[in-house]
Write a protein that holds these residues in place. Structure first.
Motif, PDB file in Angstrom:
ATOM      1  N   LEU A  78       0.820  -1.207   0.000  1.00  0.00           N
ATOM      2  CA  LEU A  78       0.000   0.000   0.000  1.00  0.00           C
ATOM      3  C   LEU A  78       0.857   1.261   0.000  1.00  0.00           C
ATOM      4  O   LEU A  78       0.527   2.241  -0.676  1.00  0.00           O
ATOM      5  CB  LEU A  78      -0.925   0.006   1.221  1.00  0.00           C
ATOM      6  CG  LEU A  78      -2.089  -0.987   1.211  1.00  0.00           C
ATOM      7  CD1 LEU A  78      -2.823  -0.958   2.542  1.00  0.00           C
ATOM      8  CD2 LEU A  78      -3.058  -0.683   0.075  1.00  0.00           C
ATOM      9  N   VAL A  79       1.938   1.251   0.743  1.00  0.00           N
ATOM     10  CA  VAL A  79       2.837   2.404   0.776  1.00  0.00           C
ATOM     11  C   VAL A  79       3.403   2.657  -0.621  1.00  0.00           C
ATOM     12  O   VAL A  79       3.417   3.801  -1.110  1.00  0.00           O
ATOM     13  CB  VAL A  79       3.971   2.195   1.798  1.00  0.00           C
ATOM     14  CG1 VAL A  79       5.046   3.265   1.648  1.00  0.00           C
ATOM     15  CG2 VAL A  79       3.415   2.211   3.228  1.00  0.00           C
ATOM     16  N   ARG A  80       3.879   1.592  -1.266  1.00  0.00           N
ATOM     17  CA  ARG A  80       4.457   1.744  -2.619  1.00  0.00           C
ATOM     18  C   ARG A  80       3.408   2.201  -3.626  1.00  0.00           C
ATOM     19  O   ARG A  80       3.668   3.105  -4.443  1.00  0.00           O
ATOM     20  CB  ARG A  80       5.078   0.417  -3.065  1.00  0.00           C
ATOM     21  CG  ARG A  80       6.323   0.009  -2.283  1.00  0.00           C
ATOM     22  CD  ARG A  80       7.037  -1.145  -2.972  1.00  0.00           C
ATOM     23  NE  ARG A  80       6.202  -2.326  -3.053  1.00  0.00           N
ATOM     24  CZ  ARG A  80       6.165  -3.305  -2.142  1.00  0.00           C
ATOM     25  NH1 ARG A  80       6.929  -3.206  -1.045  1.00  0.00           N
ATOM     26  NH2 ARG A  80       5.390  -4.351  -2.292  1.00  0.00           N
ATOM     27  N   SER A  81       2.234   1.605  -3.587  1.00  0.00           N
ATOM     28  CA  SER A  81       1.199   1.951  -4.568  1.00  0.00           C
ATOM     29  C   SER A  81       0.647   3.350  -4.330  1.00  0.00           C
ATOM     30  O   SER A  81       0.287   4.048  -5.287  1.00  0.00           O
ATOM     31  CB  SER A  81       0.076   0.919  -4.544  1.00  0.00           C
ATOM     32  OG  SER A  81      -0.499   0.806  -3.262  1.00  0.00           O
ATOM     33  N   VAL A  87      -1.793   8.939  -4.604  1.00  0.00           N
ATOM     34  CA  VAL A  87      -2.980   9.019  -3.742  1.00  0.00           C
ATOM     35  C   VAL A  87      -2.518   9.015  -2.290  1.00  0.00           C
ATOM     36  O   VAL A  87      -1.789   8.104  -1.878  1.00  0.00           O
ATOM     37  CB  VAL A  87      -3.924   7.817  -3.994  1.00  0.00           C
ATOM     38  CG1 VAL A  87      -5.141   7.902  -3.069  1.00  0.00           C
ATOM     39  CG2 VAL A  87      -4.364   7.775  -5.447  1.00  0.00           C
ATOM     40  N   PRO A  88      -2.885  10.028  -1.497  1.00  0.00           N
ATOM     41  CA  PRO A  88      -2.425  10.066  -0.102  1.00  0.00           C
ATOM     42  C   PRO A  88      -2.923   8.857   0.682  1.00  0.00           C
ATOM     43  O   PRO A  88      -4.014   8.343   0.441  1.00  0.00           O
ATOM     44  CB  PRO A  88      -3.002  11.368   0.437  1.00  0.00           C
ATOM     45  CG  PRO A  88      -4.130  11.713  -0.484  1.00  0.00           C
ATOM     46  CD  PRO A  88      -3.758  11.173  -1.823  1.00  0.00           C
ATOM     47  N   MET A  89      -2.101   8.435   1.641  1.00  0.00           N
ATOM     48  CA  MET A  89      -2.430   7.285   2.480  1.00  0.00           C
ATOM     49  C   MET A  89      -2.284   7.689   3.936  1.00  0.00           C
ATOM     50  O   MET A  89      -1.242   8.200   4.353  1.00  0.00           O
ATOM     51  CB  MET A  89      -1.497   6.122   2.145  1.00  0.00           C
ATOM     52  CG  MET A  89      -1.687   4.894   3.008  1.00  0.00           C
ATOM     53  SD  MET A  89      -0.696   3.534   2.346  1.00  0.00           S
ATOM     54  CE  MET A  89      -0.613   2.437   3.760  1.00  0.00           C
ATOM     55  N   LEU A  90      -3.335   7.463   4.701  1.00  0.00           N
ATOM     56  CA  LEU A  90      -3.354   7.871   6.104  1.00  0.00           C
ATOM     57  C   LEU A  90      -2.604   6.822   6.927  1.00  0.00           C
ATOM     58  O   LEU A  90      -3.193   5.922   7.509  1.00  0.00           O
ATOM     59  CB  LEU A  90      -4.811   7.998   6.580  1.00  0.00           C
ATOM     60  CG  LEU A  90      -5.091   8.905   7.777  1.00  0.00           C
ATOM     61  CD1 LEU A  90      -6.565   9.260   7.857  1.00  0.00           C
ATOM     62  CD2 LEU A  90      -4.630   8.271   9.077  1.00  0.00           C
ATOM     63  N   PHE A  91      -1.289   6.996   6.957  1.00  0.00           N
ATOM     64  CA  PHE A  91      -0.436   5.984   7.581  1.00  0.00           C
ATOM     65  C   PHE A  91       0.960   6.558   7.759  1.00  0.00           C
ATOM     66  O   PHE A  91       1.460   7.273   6.894  1.00  0.00           O
ATOM     67  CB  PHE A  91      -0.381   4.737   6.691  1.00  0.00           C
ATOM     68  CG  PHE A  91       0.402   3.595   7.269  1.00  0.00           C
ATOM     69  CD1 PHE A  91      -0.016   2.934   8.415  1.00  0.00           C
ATOM     70  CD2 PHE A  91       1.574   3.155   6.643  1.00  0.00           C
ATOM     71  CE1 PHE A  91       0.701   1.865   8.929  1.00  0.00           C
ATOM     72  CE2 PHE A  91       2.292   2.089   7.150  1.00  0.00           C
ATOM     73  CZ  PHE A  91       1.858   1.447   8.297  1.00  0.00           C
ATOM     74  N   ASP A  92       1.579   6.249   8.894  1.00  0.00           N
ATOM     75  CA  ASP A  92       2.958   6.661   9.166  1.00  0.00           C
ATOM     76  C   ASP A  92       3.800   5.397   9.289  1.00  0.00           C
ATOM     77  O   ASP A  92       3.785   4.728  10.320  1.00  0.00           O
ATOM     78  CB  ASP A  92       3.014   7.477  10.458  1.00  0.00           C
ATOM     79  CG  ASP A  92       4.392   8.081  10.713  1.00  0.00           C
ATOM     80  OD1 ASP A  92       5.397   7.434  10.365  1.00  0.00           O
ATOM     81  OD2 ASP A  92       4.455   9.196  11.269  1.00  0.00           O
ATOM     82  N   LYS A  93       4.527   5.071   8.246  1.00  0.00           N
ATOM     83  CA  LYS A  93       5.283   3.821   8.183  1.00  0.00           C
ATOM     84  C   LYS A  93       6.341   3.728   9.284  1.00  0.00           C
ATOM     85  O   LYS A  93       6.479   2.691   9.955  1.00  0.00           O
ATOM     86  CB  LYS A  93       5.939   3.680   6.815  1.00  0.00           C
ATOM     87  CG  LYS A  93       6.673   2.371   6.577  1.00  0.00           C
ATOM     88  CD  LYS A  93       7.192   2.303   5.136  1.00  0.00           C
ATOM     89  CE  LYS A  93       7.833   0.950   4.835  1.00  0.00           C
ATOM     90  NZ  LYS A  93       9.082   0.745   5.594  1.00  0.00           N
ATOM     91  N   LYS A  94       7.093   4.799   9.496  1.00  0.00           N
ATOM     92  CA  LYS A  94       8.172   4.758  10.490  1.00  0.00           C
ATOM     93  C   LYS A  94       7.623   4.624  11.903  1.00  0.00           C
ATOM     94  O   LYS A  94       8.131   3.844  12.717  1.00  0.00           O
ATOM     95  CB  LYS A  94       9.046   6.013  10.361  1.00  0.00           C
ATOM     96  CG  LYS A  94       9.869   6.055   9.078  1.00  0.00           C
ATOM     97  CD  LYS A  94      10.756   7.286   9.033  1.00  0.00           C
ATOM     98  CE  LYS A  94      11.588   7.304   7.761  1.00  0.00           C
ATOM     99  NZ  LYS A  94      12.446   8.515   7.686  1.00  0.00           N
TER     100      LYS A  94
END
Length: 395
Positions: A78-81, A87-94
């Protein structure tokens, strides 16, 4: 706004519920079709988001991606796509990488002076043993002696966090962050069942002002240390007059955001979603109690009604949203007329917490009368050492 919520289990139920309250058009995506949130959305798609050849074209008319799952392969995809499709993604990977490991989280607590349980072997028995990478009550064991400790490790468990067992009321607080701006929301109280799974959320925690300020400051400091861009849930326990942080989760939690929404009128998903789509933080806003709220899970079968941890909702199949459910404001339930074994999440409110408790008695009595229920169970974590069943009034 048209949003794609990925994951239809309990986090997905939370996300879909709040997204619909925000007036958004909701497309739910899951690899399985028999998930709790499947019938709460506007459109449901069975899709594997790791198969980018199908997923990327799907994003053409999506304004925001909201992950509601903890599968690492799916999250990485999802992060890559999201980056590829713009398209913004409501997520903080780190932040999620730190919070999803209790070992990493505890290291950060120690480094930044966050009050937390004393680790083993610096503490004595009883202790709590829990998997580093699991969330909620999954895999949690209370160990009372060295003999029990040895037996547990003979089961071959690895990657564990071992720390002192603490008793006291549990509290939760959400923090949102975007572009260096952070906001603590509303402190709520958590009630656990005998397996340490949250069975009830009280929408307005009763805490002295000093402890409330301390908890909020812990939230702000954690968000700043993580440089949070998204949402984070912090769970604490009040042990011998002191708050200690049990865990953090930098992802949309279940149960608590809906409780906060009904207690304060604040839809944290709507506020944060707009920030991600518009690329700028929210305007400052106040958080205050407006209603007393009780949010809890029940299981009805035969002549029994039991208040249970939220795990009972996971494998219940698709849920329906019922307004005015036997006097509850709303209920999320797999109940259909004629069904005799069903579960529900009840959302009950009143002008204050006392009024909410009184209304809850009305709701429980109405359900018991409708089904002729004689047995009512409300087990709690304190009772795990006995086989006796607690009969509770709930008031």
């Amino acid at each position: 706004m048209r949003v794609a919520i990925v994951g239809g289990k309990l986090q997905g139920v939370e996300a879909v519920y709040l997204a619909k309250k925000a007036g958004w058009e909701v497309v739910l995506v899951d690899i399985n079709d028999w998930v709790p949130a499947a019938e709460l959305c506007d459109e449901f798609c069975v899709l594997d988001v790791t198969k980018v050849v199908n997923w990327i074209p799907f994003l053409r008319d999506i304004d925001l991606i909201i992950p509601a799952l903890e599968n690492q392969e799916a999250l990485d995809s999802l992060v890559r796509s999201s980056q590829s499709a713009g398209v913004p993604m409501l997520f903080d990977k780190k932040a999620y990488e730190i919070s999803s490991s209790k070992i990493s989280s505890n290291e950060m607590f120690a480094r930044t002076g966050v009050p937390a349980p004393t680790p083993w072997p610096e503490c004595g028995f009883p202790i709590i043993v829990k998997p580093s990478g699991a969330s909620g009550s999954e895999g949690v064991h209370k160990v009372r002696s060295a003999a029990e400790f040895q037996n547990l490790f003979e089961m071959g468990l690895t990657d564990l966090v071992i720390e002192e067992y603490l008793e006291g009321p549990s509290y939760s607080l959400e923090v949102i962050g975007f572009s260096g701006i952070y906001k603590v929301l509303h402190i709520i109280e958590l009630h656990m069942d005998e397996k340490y799974d949250c069975k009830r959320v009280i929408g307005s925690a009763i805490l002295p002002a000093q402890l409330r300020e301390e908890f909020e400051q812990i939230g702000i400091n954690l968000a700043r240390n993580l440089k949070l861009n998204g949402i984070m849930d912090i769970e604490t326990i009040l042990h011998q007059g002191k708050l200690k942080v049990l865990e953090i989760d930098a992802r949309l939690p279940s149960q608590t955001p809906v409780s906060v929404f009904h207690a304060t009128g604040i839809n944290m998903l709507e506020i944060l979603g707009q920030a991600f789509v518009e690329g700028k933080p929210w305007q400052e806003f106040e958080v205050s109690d407006k209603r007393g709220v009780i949010y809890e899970h029940i299981h009805v079968w035969n002549d029994c009604l039991e208040v249970c941890g939220e795990h009972i909702m996971t494998d219940s199949g698709p849920l329906h949203l019922y307004p005015d459910f036997f006097g509850a404001d709303e209920a999320l339930s797999n109940y259909i007329p004629g069904k005799i074994d069903w579960v529900a999440t009840l959302i009950i409110s009143g002008k204050n917490l006392q009024a909410a408790w009184k209304q809850r008695e009305v709701v429980i009595l109405a359900i018991r009368n409708e089904w002729g229920i004689r047995k009512y169970y409300d087990r709690c974590e304190m009772e795990e050492e006995t086989t006796d069943i607690k009969y509770a009034s709930g008031s």
